[in-house]
Design an enzyme around this catalytic site. Structure first.
Site, PDB file in Angstrom:
ATOM      1  N   ILE A 192      48.129  38.403  40.100  1.00 14.92           N
ATOM      2  CA  ILE A 192      47.929  36.955  40.194  1.00 14.92           C
ATOM      3  C   ILE A 192      46.716  36.536  39.374  1.00 14.92           C
ATOM      4  CG2 ILE A 192      47.513  35.039  41.783  1.00 14.92           C
ATOM      5  CD1 ILE A 192      48.590  37.045  44.012  1.00 14.92           C
ATOM      6  N   CYS A 193      46.898  35.513  38.565  1.00 11.59           N
ATOM      7  CA  CYS A 193      45.793  34.922  37.814  1.00 11.59           C
ATOM      8  C   CYS A 193      45.287  33.728  38.621  1.00 11.59           C
ATOM      9  CB  CYS A 193      46.259  34.480  36.424  1.00 11.59           C
ATOM     10  SG  CYS A 193      44.935  33.805  35.412  1.00 11.59           S
ATOM     11  N   LEU A 194      44.255  33.972  39.412  1.00 12.06           N
ATOM     12  CA  LEU A 194      43.657  32.939  40.256  1.00 12.06           C
ATOM     13  C   LEU A 194      42.158  33.190  40.297  1.00 12.06           C
ATOM     14  CD1 LEU A 194      44.194  30.540  42.212  1.00 12.06           C
ATOM     15  CD2 LEU A 194      44.380  32.229  44.044  1.00 12.06           C
TER      16      LEU A 194
END
Length: 144
Positions: free
Chosen positions: A74-76
């Site tokens: 996840i790109c968060l």
């Protein structure tokens, strides 16, 4: 989490008697989104120095989303360099719900999906709905 569960989300230890650092979670696809009706499973691993370091979270259900890699990464920002010790797993789950309905077009983990999202939102939503039906409803297929 038990006293104030976030809407559409849940998380719990896999085996609280043996390992409080290894959790599972899920997010139900928000209404009026291409993910509606799906349940997306998560693996959550807390570091020993939590809350000073973020938990390691990844999807185990396939998701058609520009900010989620084919492996479920996840790109968060709050799971990376914007983590603060005051954040909780509840905050993480709510942020993931928000990310599902509001992708970040600046930072993608799947360039093909990111390109579709940037150029043809209708096709992006159709593909996301199809993947939700295929991978996140009833007979869920998880990532290898």
């Amino acid at each position: 989490m038990e006293n104030d569960p976030p809407p559409l989300c849940e998380a719990r230890p896999v085996d609280p008697t043996k390992d409080m650092f290894n959790w599972v979670g899920s997010i139900r696809g928000p209404d009026d989104s291409p993910f509606q009706g799906g349940t997306f499973r998560l693996a959550i691993r807390f570091p020993t120095d939590f809350p000073f370091k973020p938990p390691r979270v990844h999807f185990t259900t396939r998701v058609y989303h520009p900010n989620i890699s084919p492996q479920g990464d996840i790109c968060l920002d709050i799971l990376q360099d914007k983590w603060l010790p005051v954040l909780t797993i509840r905050t993480v789950l709510l942020s993931l719900c928000s990310l599902l309905t509001d992708p970040n077009p600046e930072h993608g983990l799947d360039n093909d999906i990111l390109q579709v999202y940037r150029t043809n939102k209708k096709m992006y939503e159709e593909n996301a709905k199809e993947w939700t039906k295929k991978y996140a409803m009833e007979n869920q297929e998880t990532l290898p």
